[in-house]
Design a protein around this motif. Sequence first.
Motif, PDB file in Angstrom:
ATOM      1  N   ARG A 145       0.928  -1.157   0.014  1.00  0.00           N
ATOM      2  CA  ARG A 145       0.208   0.073   0.007  1.00  0.00           C
ATOM      3  C   ARG A 145       0.980   1.260  -0.012  1.00  0.00           C
ATOM      4  N   TYR A 146       0.904   2.040  -0.971  1.00  0.00           N
ATOM      5  CA  TYR A 146       1.761   3.164  -1.419  1.00  0.00           C
ATOM      6  C   TYR A 146       0.877   4.316  -1.599  1.00  0.00           C
ATOM      7  N   ALA A 147       1.265   5.515  -0.961  1.00  0.00           N
ATOM      8  CA  ALA A 147       0.858   6.788  -1.381  1.00  0.00           C
ATOM      9  C   ALA A 147       1.950   7.218  -2.365  1.00  0.00           C
ATOM     10  N   VAL A 148       1.414   7.574  -3.502  1.00  0.00           N
ATOM     11  CA  VAL A 148       2.451   7.981  -4.642  1.00  0.00           C
ATOM     12  C   VAL A 148       2.292   9.917  -4.801  1.00  0.00           C
ATOM     13  N   ILE A 149       2.943  10.495  -4.813  1.00  0.00           N
ATOM     14  CA  ILE A 149       2.966  11.872  -4.976  1.00  0.00           C
ATOM     15  C   ILE A 149       4.159  12.405  -6.024  1.00  0.00           C
ATOM     16  N   LYS A 205      -1.307  10.554   6.091  1.00  0.00           N
ATOM     17  CA  LYS A 205      -1.145  10.425   7.570  1.00  0.00           C
ATOM     18  C   LYS A 205      -2.564   9.788   8.087  1.00  0.00           C
ATOM     19  N   ASN A 206      -3.549  10.450   7.700  1.00  0.00           N
ATOM     20  CA  ASN A 206      -4.934  10.111   8.113  1.00  0.00           C
ATOM     21  C   ASN A 206      -5.635   9.060   7.592  1.00  0.00           C
ATOM     22  N   LYS A 207      -5.016   8.341   6.656  1.00  0.00           N
ATOM     23  CA  LYS A 207      -5.178   7.284   5.842  1.00  0.00           C
ATOM     24  C   LYS A 207      -4.366   5.946   6.631  1.00  0.00           C
ATOM     25  N   LYS A 208      -3.393   6.280   7.343  1.00  0.00           N
ATOM     26  CA  LYS A 208      -2.554   5.732   7.931  1.00  0.00           C
ATOM     27  C   LYS A 208      -1.697   4.625   6.793  1.00  0.00           C
ATOM     28  N   ILE A 209      -1.181   5.313   6.092  1.00  0.00           N
ATOM     29  CA  ILE A 209      -0.196   5.089   4.790  1.00  0.00           C
ATOM     30  C   ILE A 209       1.040   5.230   5.416  1.00  0.00           C
ATOM     31  N   GLU A 210       2.077   4.284   5.290  1.00  0.00           N
ATOM     32  CA  GLU A 210       3.322   4.590   5.906  1.00  0.00           C
ATOM     33  C   GLU A 210       4.290   4.743   4.789  1.00  0.00           C
TER      34      GLU A 210
END
Length: 241
Positions: free
Chosen positions: A2-6, A24-29
């Motif tokens: 699970r990644y946040a990609v910016i 952070k609110n989505k608890k993605i590290e």
Amino acid sequence: MRYAVISDVHGNIEALQAVLEDIKNKKIENILFLGDAVGYGPDPEECVKTLFYSCQILLAGNHDWAVLDLTDIDYFNPHAKAAILWTKENLSEEALSMLRRFEISREVENKKIFLVHSTPKNPTEWNYLLTLWDAEINFHYFDNPICLIGHSHYPFIIERLPSGEMITHREKAKLDSSKRYIINVGSVGQPRDGDPRACYSVIDEWWVRFYRVEYDVKKTQKKMKAYGLPQSLIKRLQHGL
Ligand code: ZN
């Protein structure tokens, strides 16, 4: 996975902070950054440092390379060029040495995902991947199931079926292991798809989707004005164009 990609933060710290808060609110590290920390916006120094300490992987974009003198700025339009020259004057040696560590491409998740700022075909020529034809060519230049890009500031998901047929998605797509994907994750700091909110993507085993986050556009614009950055760059933030 699970990644946040910016991508494409472009010196816009208000947009970056709003996006990092949302992540952070989505608890993605795990956060992956696809390039262009600087250029256009008023807070390049803070953006470089924030990205450096927040992201697991950092790629370089053409604006990052421009301030490092690694790419010619003659092909930049006059406003982008003016912003690059201003940015160079406003980055410390510490931030520049962080930027020098940003990579051109990377594979993650056991080679399931390929990351690059512009195109898999010529990562340092900074071409744009905009059409299905561009996508068709570029699918031949990486082997991974999924390629994540930035650069055009225009979020899209192109899905390629085993038959070669391609389908475009605008908001989200269910990931299927029999298909391949080129995904533009959108721009945090200077969206150009008509929506001024910051854009980023989340990808997990099953889905990829875009998220939009409101930020204090006026605050960013005020600083740009105070620093004498080009009017057209200030204006476009409120329209997302
Ligand atoms: Zn960019």
